[in-house]
Design a protein around this motif. Structure first.
Motif, PDB file in Angstrom:
ATOM      1  N   ASP A  97       0.694  -1.349  -0.087  1.00 39.33           N
ATOM      2  CA  ASP A  97      -0.086  -0.036   0.049  1.00 39.33           C
ATOM      3  C   ASP A  97       0.732   1.356  -0.060  1.00 39.33           C
ATOM      4  OD1 ASP A  97      -2.438  -1.526   0.008  1.00 39.33           O
ATOM      5  OD2 ASP A  97      -2.418  -1.594   2.311  1.00 39.33           O
ATOM      6  N   PHE A  98       1.949   1.093   0.572  1.00 38.29           N
ATOM      7  CA  PHE A  98       3.026   2.379   0.641  1.00 38.29           C
ATOM      8  C   PHE A  98       3.525   2.726  -0.850  1.00 38.29           C
ATOM      9  CE2 PHE A  98       7.095   4.055   1.177  1.00 38.29           C
ATOM     10  CZ  PHE A  98       6.766   5.345   1.888  1.00 38.29           C
ATOM     11  N   HIS A  99       3.894   1.429  -1.243  1.00 38.47           N
ATOM     12  CA  HIS A  99       4.615   1.737  -2.556  1.00 38.47           C
ATOM     13  C   HIS A  99       3.634   1.749  -3.692  1.00 38.47           C
ATOM     14  CE1 HIS A  99       8.881   1.478  -1.032  1.00 38.47           C
ATOM     15  NE2 HIS A  99       8.310   0.470  -0.626  1.00 38.47           N
ATOM     16  N   MET A 100       2.452   1.248  -3.621  1.00 39.44           N
ATOM     17  CA  MET A 100       1.486   1.292  -4.717  1.00 39.44           C
ATOM     18  C   MET A 100       0.159   1.710  -4.108  1.00 39.44           C
ATOM     19  SD  MET A 100       2.634  -2.611  -6.068  1.00 39.44           S
ATOM     20  CE  MET A 100       4.479  -3.154  -6.275  1.00 39.44           C
ATOM     21  N   PRO A 101       0.100   2.866  -3.961  1.00 37.95           N
ATOM     22  CA  PRO A 101      -1.119   3.649  -3.266  1.00 37.95           C
ATOM     23  C   PRO A 101      -2.222   3.793  -3.995  1.00 37.95           C
ATOM     24  CG  PRO A 101       0.392   5.440  -3.585  1.00 37.95           C
ATOM     25  CD  PRO A 101       1.234   3.974  -3.806  1.00 37.95           C
ATOM     26  N   ARG A 102      -3.441   3.610  -3.857  1.00 40.92           N
ATOM     27  CA  ARG A 102      -4.730   4.086  -4.578  1.00 40.92           C
ATOM     28  C   ARG A 102      -5.197   5.358  -4.191  1.00 40.92           C
ATOM     29  NH1 ARG A 102      -8.970   0.296  -3.296  1.00 40.92           N
ATOM     30  NH2 ARG A 102      -7.656  -0.041  -1.344  1.00 40.92           N
ATOM     31  N   PRO A 103      -5.645   6.263  -5.109  1.00 39.67           N
ATOM     32  CA  PRO A 103      -6.305   7.428  -4.816  1.00 39.67           C
ATOM     33  C   PRO A 103      -7.296   7.154  -3.970  1.00 39.67           C
ATOM     34  CG  PRO A 103      -6.733   6.938  -7.058  1.00 39.67           C
ATOM     35  CD  PRO A 103      -5.827   5.795  -6.514  1.00 39.67           C
ATOM     36  N   ALA A 104      -7.698   8.073  -2.867  1.00 39.75           N
ATOM     37  CA  ALA A 104      -8.955   8.181  -1.998  1.00 39.75           C
ATOM     38  C   ALA A 104      -9.054   9.500  -1.674  1.00 39.75           C
ATOM     39  CB  ALA A 104      -8.884   7.126  -0.950  1.00 39.75           C
ATOM     40  N   GLN A 105     -10.515   9.906  -1.572  1.00 42.80           N
ATOM     41  CA  GLN A 105     -10.568  11.395  -0.812  1.00 42.80           C
ATOM     42  C   GLN A 105     -10.221  11.401   0.655  1.00 42.80           C
ATOM     43  OE1 GLN A 105     -14.971  11.000  -1.507  1.00 42.80           O
ATOM     44  NE2 GLN A 105     -14.487  12.929  -2.923  1.00 42.80           N
ATOM     45  N   THR A 106     -10.287  10.393   1.449  1.00 46.59           N
ATOM     46  CA  THR A 106      -9.930  10.469   2.764  1.00 46.59           C
ATOM     47  C   THR A 106      -9.275   9.211   3.113  1.00 46.59           C
ATOM     48  OG1 THR A 106     -11.930   9.547   3.433  1.00 46.59           O
ATOM     49  CG2 THR A 106     -11.518  12.041   3.710  1.00 46.59           C
ATOM     50  N   LEU A 107      -7.697   8.956   2.933  1.00 43.41           N
ATOM     51  CA  LEU A 107      -6.883   7.927   3.185  1.00 43.41           C
ATOM     52  C   LEU A 107      -5.764   8.139   4.189  1.00 43.41           C
ATOM     53  CD1 LEU A 107      -6.175   5.102   1.957  1.00 43.41           C
ATOM     54  CD2 LEU A 107      -4.878   6.146   0.208  1.00 43.41           C
ATOM     55  N   THR A 108      -5.741   7.367   5.007  1.00 43.05           N
ATOM     56  CA  THR A 108      -4.513   7.303   5.878  1.00 43.05           C
ATOM     57  C   THR A 108      -3.614   6.125   5.823  1.00 43.05           C
ATOM     58  OG1 THR A 108      -5.969   8.520   7.449  1.00 43.05           O
ATOM     59  CG2 THR A 108      -4.054   7.753   8.477  1.00 43.05           C
ATOM     60  N   PRO A 109      -2.668   6.192   5.198  1.00 42.98           N
ATOM     61  CA  PRO A 109      -1.660   5.116   4.866  1.00 42.98           C
ATOM     62  C   PRO A 109      -1.050   4.670   6.316  1.00 42.98           C
ATOM     63  CG  PRO A 109      -0.461   7.051   4.068  1.00 42.98           C
ATOM     64  CD  PRO A 109      -1.954   7.373   4.319  1.00 42.98           C
ATOM     65  N   HIS A 110      -0.816   3.267   6.334  1.00 44.45           N
ATOM     66  CA  HIS A 110      -0.098   2.780   7.559  1.00 44.45           C
ATOM     67  C   HIS A 110       1.385   2.784   7.392  1.00 44.45           C
ATOM     68  CE1 HIS A 110      -3.920   1.960   9.720  1.00 44.45           C
ATOM     69  NE2 HIS A 110      -4.294   1.261   8.686  1.00 44.45           N
ATOM     70  N   ASP A 111       2.001   2.863   8.661  1.00 46.82           N
ATOM     71  CA  ASP A 111       3.620   2.861   8.318  1.00 46.82           C
ATOM     72  C   ASP A 111       4.106   1.403   8.236  1.00 46.82           C
ATOM     73  OD1 ASP A 111       6.433   3.035   8.465  1.00 46.82           O
ATOM     74  OD2 ASP A 111       6.275   4.263  10.350  1.00 46.82           O
ATOM     75  N   PRO A 112       4.717   0.972   7.198  1.00 43.10           N
ATOM     76  CA  PRO A 112       5.097  -0.411   7.193  1.00 43.10           C
ATOM     77  C   PRO A 112       5.963  -0.891   8.136  1.00 43.10           C
ATOM     78  CG  PRO A 112       5.713   0.646   5.360  1.00 43.10           C
ATOM     79  CD  PRO A 112       4.878   1.639   5.970  1.00 43.10           C
ATOM     80  N   ARG A 113       6.857   0.298   8.792  1.00 43.76           N
ATOM     81  CA  ARG A 113       7.969  -0.060   9.578  1.00 43.76           C
ATOM     82  C   ARG A 113       7.551  -0.577  11.053  1.00 43.76           C
ATOM     83  NH1 ARG A 113      10.723   5.914   9.407  1.00 43.76           N
ATOM     84  NH2 ARG A 113       8.466   6.262   9.608  1.00 43.76           N
ATOM     85  N   VAL A 114       6.180  -0.400  11.251  1.00 44.67           N
ATOM     86  CA  VAL A 114       5.653  -0.967  12.382  1.00 44.67           C
ATOM     87  C   VAL A 114       5.836  -2.515  12.331  1.00 44.67           C
ATOM     88  CG1 VAL A 114       3.707  -1.283  13.725  1.00 44.67           C
ATOM     89  CG2 VAL A 114       4.078   0.830  12.809  1.00 44.67           C
ATOM     90  N   PHE A 115       5.493  -3.011  11.433  1.00 43.24           N
ATOM     91  CA  PHE A 115       5.505  -4.595  11.152  1.00 43.24           C
ATOM     92  C   PHE A 115       6.743  -5.142  10.812  1.00 43.24           C
ATOM     93  CE2 PHE A 115       0.786  -4.230  12.002  1.00 43.24           C
ATOM     94  CZ  PHE A 115       0.854  -5.419  12.626  1.00 43.24           C
ATOM     95  N   GLU A 116       7.632  -4.161  10.301  1.00 40.89           N
ATOM     96  CA  GLU A 116       8.853  -4.658  10.141  1.00 40.89           C
ATOM     97  C   GLU A 116       9.658  -4.714  11.436  1.00 40.89           C
ATOM     98  OE1 GLU A 116      13.332  -2.692   9.070  1.00 40.89           O
ATOM     99  OE2 GLU A 116      11.594  -1.707   8.184  1.00 40.89           O
ATOM    100  N   ARG A 117       9.520  -4.079  12.306  1.00 40.04           N
ATOM    101  CA  ARG A 117       9.982  -4.080  13.768  1.00 40.04           C
ATOM    102  C   ARG A 117       9.405  -5.219  14.552  1.00 40.04           C
ATOM    103  NH1 ARG A 117       9.348   1.742  13.787  1.00 40.04           N
ATOM    104  NH2 ARG A 117       7.162   1.595  14.580  1.00 40.04           N
TER     105      ARG A 117
END
Length: 318
Positions: free
Chosen positions: A284-304
């Motif tokens: 989702d971070f590298h291949m985002p989709r457009p949205a009117q209201t979108l809050t992307p999640h940080d992938p580093r959380v699950f990397e840790r």
């Protein structure tokens, strides 16, 4: 649950003519999440949630909608899909499949304590048992085959260290999935995304589970691991709070005992659960989709979280 597809009040009013839910009072978009379009729909009979499905087809939706209906009928606190006047529970809005479900009371608890985790564990076990006789089978669409398909598309976008981590963990999980112990794990309908924002509490009392649109048939151990990684981990560090850890697992065990195979594979399940969400968040971070209201999640959380679960393989089930 971002607003990808706008719905007007006129469209909502027309949609309600296919139900017996009363007249429209208000329509409000729900901004959180990243997968489907959701609105609170208030009518003269109550408050409901309208969902437009951005990726799933009518055929795929049958599993999710009927599973929720099955669970609700057995007393599990989940949104109950409402039937249309023609007896179906799936409609169409703006060319997208849609459903209207009951709105459960409560709000998400983003800083849970052991009292919350114990109730989540117990309710998750009850949900697993209630779904054991559900007759429709659909695999977890974000399970191992999806990881195997998606990981190669991510590798060119990652630095060498992250690519090596992803490659190695994929190899481990592929080997584990082929083990006889893995094939013997109890399996059935699972939520597969039971994060804090998908559980409601009315005060300190569990209100129910929501957002079943990543559900699928998978091992119940994986479902427990997904839940535990979110509910008991510090998002900033990935470290597990052992009081919450013990409370959640003891709550689950009070309803359903873990098998010997589940005990043996628990450390790998925690890693698999972390890997699944690291991959999806990278995607989702590298291949985002457009949205009117979108809050992307940080992938580093699950990397840790994945790094920590790989480094500590001594976690035990009660």
């Amino acid at each position: 649950m971002a607003v990808f597809t706008p719905v007007s009040e006129a469209q909502a009013k027309e949609l309600l003519t296919h139900y017996t839910l009363g007249d429209l009072v208000s329509l409000r978009g729900i901004a959180s999440g990243i997968e489907n379009t959701n609105y609170f729909v208030t009518t003269t009979t109550g408050v409901y949630v309208l969902t437009l499905f951005e990726r799933l087809t009518h055929e795929q939706l049958s599993f999710y909608i009927e599973l929720m209906h099955h669970l609700a009928a057995r007393g599990v606190a989940v949104p109950d899909p409402q039937s249309r006047t023609d007896g179906t529970r799936i409609g169409t809005v703006n060319g997208k499949p849609s459903s209207i479900v009951t709105c459960l009371r409560g709000a998400s608890v983003m800083a849970p304590g052991p009292v919350h985790c114990a109730q989540v564990g117990e309710a998750l076990a009850r949900m697993h048992l209630a779904g054991a006789d559900f007759p429709v089978v659909q695999p977890n669409l974000r399970g191992l085959p999806w990881w195997q398909e998606t990981a190669p598309t991510l590798l060119p976008l990652l630095d060498a260290e992250l690519a090596a981590l992803l490659t190695d963990e994929m190899e481990v999980q592929t080997r584990v999935a082929a083990m006889p112990e893995a094939r013997s794990l109890p399996t059935g309908p699972s939520h597969c995304d039971l994060f804090r924002d998908n559980v409601l509490f009315d005060g300190d009392t569990l209100g129910g589970f929501i957002d079943f649109y990543f559900a699928g048939c998978d091992t119940w151990l994986f479902d427990v691991a997904v839940t535990l990684n979110d509910w008991t981990s510090d998002p900033a560090t990935g470290e597990i709070d052992m009081a919450r850890y013990d409370a959640l697992l003891q709550g689950y065990r009070r309803v359903r005992a873990f098998t010997d195979a589940e005990h043996a594979l628990w450390p790998y399940a925690l890693r698999a659960a972390a890997l699944r969400f690291w991959i999806s968040r990278l995607y989702d971070f590298h291949m985002p989709r457009p949205a009117q209201t979108l809050t992307p999640h940080d992938p580093r959380v699950f990397e840790r979280i994945l790094r920590l679960r790989r480094a500590a393989d001594s976690f035990l089930l009660p």
